[in-house]
Write a protein that holds these residues in place. Sequence first.
Motif, PDB file in Angstrom:
ATOM      1  N   PRO A 141       0.844  -1.202   0.000  1.00  0.00           N
ATOM      2  CA  PRO A 141       0.000   0.000   0.000  1.00  0.00           C
ATOM      3  C   PRO A 141       0.870   1.239   0.000  1.00  0.00           C
ATOM      4  CG  PRO A 141      -0.809  -1.602   1.584  1.00  0.00           C
ATOM      5  CD  PRO A 141       0.503  -2.133   1.081  1.00  0.00           C
ATOM      6  N   ARG A 142       0.369   2.331  -0.583  1.00  0.00           N
ATOM      7  CA  ARG A 142       1.209   3.492  -0.851  1.00  0.00           C
ATOM      8  C   ARG A 142       1.865   4.066   0.402  1.00  0.00           C
ATOM      9  NH1 ARG A 142      -2.876   3.586  -4.567  1.00  0.00           N
ATOM     10  NH2 ARG A 142      -2.236   3.899  -6.742  1.00  0.00           N
ATOM     11  N   ALA A 143       1.099   4.276   1.459  1.00  0.00           N
ATOM     12  CA  ALA A 143       1.677   4.869   2.673  1.00  0.00           C
ATOM     13  C   ALA A 143       2.724   3.947   3.277  1.00  0.00           C
ATOM     14  CB  ALA A 143       0.576   5.156   3.689  1.00  0.00           C
ATOM     15  N   GLN A 144       2.435   2.642   3.320  1.00  0.00           N
ATOM     16  CA  GLN A 144       3.402   1.693   3.856  1.00  0.00           C
ATOM     17  C   GLN A 144       4.649   1.641   2.979  1.00  0.00           C
ATOM     18  OE1 GLN A 144       1.847  -2.265   4.317  1.00  0.00           O
ATOM     19  NE2 GLN A 144       3.821  -3.151   4.897  1.00  0.00           N
ATOM     20  N   ALA A 145       4.432   1.747   1.655  1.00  0.00           N
ATOM     21  CA  ALA A 145       5.565   1.728   0.735  1.00  0.00           C
ATOM     22  C   ALA A 145       6.491   2.914   0.993  1.00  0.00           C
ATOM     23  CB  ALA A 145       5.070   1.749  -0.707  1.00  0.00           C
ATOM     24  N   ILE A 146       5.922   4.093   1.273  1.00  0.00           N
ATOM     25  CA  ILE A 146       6.742   5.274   1.548  1.00  0.00           C
ATOM     26  C   ILE A 146       7.572   5.063   2.814  1.00  0.00           C
ATOM     27  CG2 ILE A 146       6.661   7.724   2.129  1.00  0.00           C
ATOM     28  CD1 ILE A 146       4.038   7.838   0.479  1.00  0.00           C
ATOM     29  N   LEU A 152      14.586   2.024   4.032  1.00  0.00           N
ATOM     30  CA  LEU A 152      15.620   1.493   3.159  1.00  0.00           C
ATOM     31  C   LEU A 152      16.633   2.575   2.778  1.00  0.00           C
ATOM     32  CD1 LEU A 152      13.421  -0.774   0.878  1.00  0.00           C
ATOM     33  CD2 LEU A 152      15.093  -1.531   2.556  1.00  0.00           C
ATOM     34  N   ALA A 153      16.130   3.800   2.547  1.00  0.00           N
ATOM     35  CA  ALA A 153      17.044   4.896   2.222  1.00  0.00           C
ATOM     36  C   ALA A 153      18.016   5.151   3.367  1.00  0.00           C
ATOM     37  CB  ALA A 153      16.249   6.155   1.903  1.00  0.00           C
ATOM     38  N   GLY A 164      19.013   2.961   5.563  1.00  0.00           N
ATOM     39  CA  GLY A 164      19.974   1.869   5.571  1.00  0.00           C
ATOM     40  C   GLY A 164      21.012   2.008   4.473  1.00  0.00           C
ATOM     41  N   MET A 165      20.576   2.414   3.277  1.00  0.00           N
ATOM     42  CA  MET A 165      21.495   2.602   2.161  1.00  0.00           C
ATOM     43  C   MET A 165      22.495   3.711   2.457  1.00  0.00           C
ATOM     44  SD  MET A 165      18.691   2.364  -0.883  1.00  0.00           S
ATOM     45  CE  MET A 165      19.812   2.985  -2.123  1.00  0.00           C
ATOM     46  N   ASP A 166      22.035   4.748   3.171  1.00  0.00           N
ATOM     47  CA  ASP A 166      22.896   5.910   3.404  1.00  0.00           C
ATOM     48  C   ASP A 166      24.129   5.553   4.229  1.00  0.00           C
ATOM     49  OD1 ASP A 166      23.096   8.756   5.342  1.00  0.00           O
ATOM     50  OD2 ASP A 166      23.281   8.850   3.163  1.00  0.00           O
ATOM     51  N   GLU A 167      24.024   4.525   5.044  1.00  0.00           N
ATOM     52  CA  GLU A 167      25.182   4.122   5.842  1.00  0.00           C
ATOM     53  C   GLU A 167      26.354   3.705   4.947  1.00  0.00           C
ATOM     54  OE1 GLU A 167      22.521   2.381   9.574  1.00  0.00           O
ATOM     55  OE2 GLU A 167      23.917   1.073   8.497  1.00  0.00           O
ATOM     56  N   THR A 168      26.003   3.203   3.746  1.00  0.00           N
ATOM     57  CA  THR A 168      27.043   2.792   2.794  1.00  0.00           C
ATOM     58  C   THR A 168      27.327   3.862   1.756  1.00  0.00           C
ATOM     59  OG1 THR A 168      26.391   0.485   3.078  1.00  0.00           O
ATOM     60  CG2 THR A 168      27.696   1.026   1.105  1.00  0.00           C
ATOM     61  N   LEU A 169      26.260   4.507   1.249  1.00  0.00           N
ATOM     62  CA  LEU A 169      26.403   5.386   0.093  1.00  0.00           C
ATOM     63  C   LEU A 169      26.876   6.793   0.434  1.00  0.00           C
ATOM     64  CD1 LEU A 169      23.195   4.419  -1.947  1.00  0.00           C
ATOM     65  CD2 LEU A 169      25.510   3.521  -2.170  1.00  0.00           C
ATOM     66  N   HIS A 170      26.835   7.186   1.716  1.00  0.00           N
ATOM     67  CA  HIS A 170      27.176   8.576   2.042  1.00  0.00           C
ATOM     68  C   HIS A 170      28.636   8.912   1.727  1.00  0.00           C
ATOM     69  CE1 HIS A 170      28.844   6.701   5.682  1.00  0.00           C
ATOM     70  NE2 HIS A 170      29.539   7.812   5.857  1.00  0.00           N
ATOM     71  N   VAL A 171      29.470   7.875   1.530  1.00  0.00           N
ATOM     72  CA  VAL A 171      30.883   8.131   1.243  1.00  0.00           C
ATOM     73  C   VAL A 171      31.130   8.352  -0.250  1.00  0.00           C
ATOM     74  CG1 VAL A 171      31.610   6.765   3.234  1.00  0.00           C
ATOM     75  CG2 VAL A 171      31.390   5.653   1.002  1.00  0.00           C
ATOM     76  N   LEU A 172      30.124   8.145  -1.103  1.00  0.00           N
ATOM     77  CA  LEU A 172      30.330   8.251  -2.548  1.00  0.00           C
ATOM     78  C   LEU A 172      30.835   9.629  -2.985  1.00  0.00           C
ATOM     79  CD1 LEU A 172      27.376   6.184  -4.052  1.00  0.00           C
ATOM     80  CD2 LEU A 172      29.780   5.544  -3.905  1.00  0.00           C
ATOM     81  N   PRO A 173      30.273  10.760  -2.495  1.00  0.00           N
ATOM     82  CA  PRO A 173      30.806  12.061  -2.925  1.00  0.00           C
ATOM     83  C   PRO A 173      32.287  12.237  -2.587  1.00  0.00           C
ATOM     84  CG  PRO A 173      28.658  12.337  -1.926  1.00  0.00           C
ATOM     85  CD  PRO A 173      29.059  10.920  -1.669  1.00  0.00           C
ATOM     86  N   ARG A 174      32.694  11.700  -1.404  1.00  0.00           N
ATOM     87  CA  ARG A 174      34.098  11.828  -1.019  1.00  0.00           C
ATOM     88  C   ARG A 174      34.993  11.024  -1.971  1.00  0.00           C
ATOM     89  NH1 ARG A 174      34.861   9.703   4.737  1.00  0.00           N
ATOM     90  NH2 ARG A 174      33.076  11.098   4.956  1.00  0.00           N
ATOM     91  N   ILE A 175      34.547   9.815  -2.327  1.00  0.00           N
ATOM     92  CA  ILE A 175      35.324   8.986  -3.254  1.00  0.00           C
ATOM     93  C   ILE A 175      35.394   9.653  -4.623  1.00  0.00           C
ATOM     94  CG2 ILE A 175      35.378   6.757  -4.440  1.00  0.00           C
ATOM     95  CD1 ILE A 175      34.029   5.548  -1.959  1.00  0.00           C
ATOM     96  N   LEU A 183      18.856  12.531  -6.026  1.00  0.00           N
ATOM     97  CA  LEU A 183      17.761  11.976  -6.828  1.00  0.00           C
ATOM     98  C   LEU A 183      17.329  10.607  -6.315  1.00  0.00           C
ATOM     99  CD1 LEU A 183      19.068  12.970 -10.366  1.00  0.00           C
ATOM    100  CD2 LEU A 183      17.187  14.011  -9.118  1.00  0.00           C
ATOM    101  N   LEU A 184      18.290   9.804  -5.913  1.00  0.00           N
ATOM    102  CA  LEU A 184      17.979   8.481  -5.373  1.00  0.00           C
ATOM    103  C   LEU A 184      17.147   8.588  -4.104  1.00  0.00           C
ATOM    104  CD1 LEU A 184      18.379   5.392  -5.297  1.00  0.00           C
ATOM    105  CD2 LEU A 184      20.519   5.792  -4.074  1.00  0.00           C
ATOM    106  N   TYR A 185      17.561   9.458  -3.157  1.00  0.00           N
ATOM    107  CA  TYR A 185      16.831   9.602  -1.902  1.00  0.00           C
ATOM    108  C   TYR A 185      15.469  10.247  -2.129  1.00  0.00           C
ATOM    109  CZ  TYR A 185      21.244   8.461   0.402  1.00  0.00           C
ATOM    110  OH  TYR A 185      22.381   7.841   0.819  1.00  0.00           O
ATOM    111  N   ALA A 186      15.378  11.164  -3.097  1.00  0.00           N
ATOM    112  CA  ALA A 186      14.076  11.766  -3.407  1.00  0.00           C
ATOM    113  C   ALA A 186      13.124  10.716  -3.961  1.00  0.00           C
ATOM    114  CB  ALA A 186      14.255  12.905  -4.410  1.00  0.00           C
ATOM    115  N   ALA A 187      13.637   9.808  -4.813  1.00  0.00           N
ATOM    116  CA  ALA A 187      12.797   8.740  -5.348  1.00  0.00           C
ATOM    117  C   ALA A 187      12.304   7.818  -4.250  1.00  0.00           C
ATOM    118  CB  ALA A 187      13.576   7.941  -6.386  1.00  0.00           C
ATOM    119  N   LEU A 188      13.082   7.700  -3.151  1.00  0.00           N
ATOM    120  CA  LEU A 188      12.695   6.875  -2.011  1.00  0.00           C
ATOM    121  C   LEU A 188      11.979   7.689  -0.934  1.00  0.00           C
ATOM    122  CD1 LEU A 188      15.903   4.669  -1.708  1.00  0.00           C
ATOM    123  CD2 LEU A 188      13.699   4.035  -2.686  1.00  0.00           C
TER     124      LEU A 188
END
Length: 712
Positions: free
Chosen positions: A53-58, A64-65, A67-78, A97-102
């Motif tokens: 359902p839409r609200a649960q999906a958000i 998930l975003a 959780g992903m940020d724990e790994t992806l936040h270093v990408l700009p530095r790299i 854009l990725l976080y906005a989509a999520l």
Amino acid sequence: MGRLRMDSIWIRRAGFRAAPRFSLAAIGNTGRLLFAAAALFAADVTRAVEALPRAQAITTAKQLAAGMDETLHVLPRIAYQIAGLRGRIEAERRLALLYAALSSDELSNREWRSMGDDALIAGDTHAHGTALIARIETVLANGDYAHGQQISDELAQLARSAHDDRLAAAAEEYQGVLDRRRGRVDTALEHQTKALALRRKLGDRAGEAAALTNLGTVARDRGEFAQCLDYFLQALAIRERIDVRLDVAYRNVALLYRELDDRQTTQGYFNKAVQAATRYAQPGFYASVQGSYAGFLNDDREYTAALSAASEALAIGEALGNRPSIGFEHLEVGRALLGLRRADEAAPHFDAALTIGREIDQRELISRSELSLAEIALSHGDTAQTHRLLDDVSPRLNSAGLKPYLAQAYQLRDRLAEAENDMATAHDFGHRYAALREELLGVRSSRLLAAIEIRKVREQSEQQLELAERTNELQGERLERGRWERYYGIAALAAMLIMLATFVTLLIRLKRLNLTLAARNELFDKQHSALTQANYQLERQTRSLYQATITDALTGVHSRSHMLGELAKLLAECKSRRHDLTVLLIDFDHFKLVNDRYGHLAGDRFLIKAARIIRNELGKDCLFGRFGGEEFIVAFPNRDERASASLAERLRRAVAERMAGTDPPTTISIGAAMLGRMPHADAIDQLIDAADRALYAAKQAGRNQVQGFKRA
């Protein structure tokens, strides 16, 4: 959420075409692999939440975003270590854009701010403008208008320093949106007009549609209904051609037809809006349409369906953190519960809507919430709380010009006064409610006429355009035919045999062409006939609407608005000719007992019969109309006091004699006022007020009598 195309959305909002971007190949193998892994992870997340359902999906997507940020936040530095500042800007843009989509606004905003700061250092106007626009969109959704103003000012300064029309158009648009939401409709109109001119100069069709939509909203706030409808229809035509935000276009047109009380057309446009919002797969779009649709269902008293739609929109709004949306969805949930007679459940929703309205300074949300809470308090017999709420909301409604809700406030005042047995106050607010309701009915009729006229003009324009295109086609065919005729004529001079063959071929082509032209002429004649018939039908509808506006629908006498207009003319004529003018205000005695005992339908029959009796007693020079409820008004010129009193007494006696068999017996009280006793009266309201006081005296003296106005 099914398509990660947020980058193209932000760029369209800024008015930029897809410009060459930093290549991932320049970052090197490490950066390319990291971004590919992030993209694959995002795609898996999207597919996973689409089935929820839409609200649960958000909510799931936000988790998930995080959780992903724990790994992806270093990408700009790299990316910075591999490709420098340009590489970090590109990495921040993609993460945003990725976080906005999520639906993670917090993480997305963090990356947009970082991207904007880095773009400022790098002197990249394109990236800086894109980041500012993305941030404005987020703060508008949260209702943080003060912060939005700061970012809008920064965007305008960037546009001026870079001499960039695309950024300037975006800055004007957002400034207009902010001004309108804070009630500054005149300055909002100026900004949106500039934005439209810039969008058209740039050939930006999506931006033009957005500017037209914003202008339509401003025109609606200014009460310019015809202009609003025209803007919305122009925006709809553009959006249908380019398939961008059709949900907004269909919803806006649906809301206009909702104000015209055209249920069928409103339902049709809302169905299209829901389909478009579902197809775009953006939860915020869907929630906006569902919330507006819930308001329509509440107006139509389909409370169960309204509760379902509003609850879904509220859940999505809370998941997204959209404060204005949450406030209005609480309001619609409360309205649905109130309609289902679940007032205790509705009250917390109205309290929540009121709190949010005060936080974001949204006058309509505050006023509607207070009115609903006042209605609940009155139903519970809490007159003190009802007084407090109505005292708070009435000045706000007057200053904001929210007349439909002001009428609701008058009705609640009337009911409150009756509950407190204050009949004079109830009588006063009953008059105000009837007068404002009459005015709103006139406004609705005017708007309906405007809508019919606009549709007629647009249909004629489309038909004229089609005729012009077909005429051009025919002219092209004629030019083609002439070219071939010249060709074959020259060829005939060279060879007789070729000329003969060509002549035969030409005859065949001409015959076919003439048949085609004849068929098209017949089609044009049919279309012209259809257009003539449509114009005739529109003229008939216009005449019928005009007759409806000047005639009271129940009794067939003059309506209040028409009667007041005619009285004003008669007063001016009598004063210029130095004739006297008599105004009689007639009220039925104990009419409420008839309604309470036999119902309003019986009361309506009493009014129809009594109106017929009174009309039969009047001469051709007398004006007769319904003033409101059970009150009628009679006016006639050039009679002295004795003749006027005689006529008034004859009316009173006729009603009493011919309706003596009713239970209770129907009688009338009459208040009279004469211009001769008020030689300095310049407006008909003064005569009516005098007659009203005389009527009140007749009521106080025992009813069923005539009283003349006497100066104090």
